[in-house]
Design a protein around this motif. Structure first.
Motif, short mmCIF file in Angstrom:
data_model
loop_
_atom_site.label_atom_id
_atom_site.label_comp_id
_atom_site.label_asym_id
_atom_site.label_seq_id
_atom_site.Cartn_x
_atom_site.Cartn_y
_atom_site.Cartn_z
N UNK A 1 0.84 -1.19 0.00
CA UNK A 1 0.00 0.00 0.00
C UNK A 1 0.88 1.24 0.00
N UNK A 2 1.11 1.84 -1.17
CA UNK A 2 1.86 3.10 -1.21
C UNK A 2 1.07 4.20 -0.52
N UNK A 3 1.70 5.29 -0.13
CA UNK A 3 0.99 6.38 0.54
C UNK A 3 -0.18 6.89 -0.30
N UNK A 4 -1.35 6.94 0.32
CA UNK A 4 -2.55 7.48 -0.33
C UNK A 4 -2.94 6.73 -1.60
N UNK A 5 -2.57 5.48 -1.66
CA UNK A 5 -2.95 4.66 -2.82
C UNK A 5 -3.55 3.36 -2.34
N UNK A 6 -4.19 2.63 -3.26
CA UNK A 6 -4.83 1.40 -2.84
C UNK A 6 -3.83 0.28 -2.67
N UNK A 7 -4.22 -0.71 -1.91
CA UNK A 7 -3.41 -1.92 -1.74
C UNK A 7 -3.40 -2.70 -3.04
#
Lengths: 116, 114
Positions: free
Chosen positions: A39-45
Motif C-alpha cells: 500500500x503506497x501512501x494514499x494509494x490502494x493496496x
C-alpha cells in the motif's frame, strides 16, 4: 481461524540493496494461500506476490520473492535491488483455500522506507 | 487499467448519525468485500457479498451495518447509528473469482466519528 503476525512495524533499506520483511501465521486450514500486499501512501493496496500452501516452490515476481517455510509457518518477503517506488506499507495476509480464499486475514503491516 | 473507486475519501460525522460509504467495483467482478482498519490496528474483514446477498460476515458486522448493490454497479456500506469506535479506514475490494485469492482494493474511505 487464521492469525497473521508481522513483528517489524518499520524497516528501512538503502536503494539498490535487499531487504526482507518477516511474517508468521497460524491456521487450522490444510489448504490456504498467503499473500503480500503493498500500500503506497494514499494509494490502494495492490497484490505483490501470492503463494499457494500446497506448492513447495517459493513464489517469485521479478524483484520480489518469498521464503515460505510451511512447517515453521513463516512467510517472509525479500525485495531485491530496492527502488524508491518500493516505499510503502506492506501487509502479509492469509486466505482459506478454494471457495473462500478471498476472505483475507491481515497482519498489522510493515512500513518500508527506501533511502537514497 | 480498471480500478475500484470509493467515495467519499474522508467523512466526518457525529455519533449516532447514519453514514453510507460507496464503492464502484471493477465492472466484470462478481465478489465484493468491505474491510476496515482502525488506526494502528490490523485490516479486518467485515463482509463479503456475492450474487446479491451476503456470503460471509464477521462478528464486527452487527445489525448496525448493512450492504447492498442497488444498481448493479455501486456497492454500499451503511452504518445506521455510528459510534466512536466506528472511526476507521474502510476499504472496498472486489474480485472476479475466488480461486486465486487476489483482491482488488479501493483507496479507502476514512470515517471519523465525533
Amino acid at each position: 481461524a487464521q492469525t497473521v503476525t508481522q513483528s517489524q512495524p518499520e524497516m528501512s533499506v538503502q536503494e539498490a540493496e535487499t531487504v526482507t520483511l518477516s511474517c508468521t501465521y497460524d491456521t487450522s486450514e490444510s489448504d490456504y494461500y498467503l499473500f503480500w500486499y503493498k500500500q503506497p501512501p494514499s494509494r490502494q493496496m495492490i497484490l505483490v506476490i501470492r503463494q499457494e500452501a500446497y506448492k513447495q516452490q517459493n513464489a517469485t515476481e521479478n524483484r520480489f520473492s518469498v521464503n515460505f517455510q510451511k512447517a515453521a509457518k513463516s512467510f517472509s518477503l525479500k525485495i531485491s535491488d530496492s527502488q524508491l517506488g518500493d516505499a510503502a506499507m506492506y501487509f502479509c495476509a492469509a486466505g482459506k483455500g478454494t471457495g473462500t480464499a478471498s476472505k483475507l486475514t491481515f497482519g498489522t503491516g510493515t512500513r518500508l522506507q527506501v533511502m537514497l | 487499467e480498471p480500478e475500484v473507486t470509493q467515495t467519499p475519501s474522508h467523512q466526518v460525522t457525529q455519533m449516532g448519525q447514519e453514514v453510507i460509504l460507496r464503492c464502484v467495483p471493477i465492472s466484470n467482478h462478481l465478489y465484493f468485500y468491505w474491510y476496515r482498519q482502525i488506526l494502528g490496528q490490523k485490516v479486518e474483514f467485515l463482509v463479503s457479498f456475492y450474487n446479491n446477498e451476503i456470503s460471509e460476515k464477521s462478528e464486527i458486522f452487527d445489525d448496525q451495518f448493512s450492504v447492498e448493490r442497488p444498481d448493479g454497479s455501486n456497492f454500499t456500506l451503511k452504518i445506521r447509528s455510528t459510534k466512536l469506535e466506528d472511526s476507521a479506514m474502510y476499504f472496498c475490494a472486489s474480485t472476479r473469482t475466488q480461486l486465486t485469492g487476489e483482491l482488488f482494493f479501493g483507496e479507502g474511505s476514512r470515517l471519523t466519528v465525533l
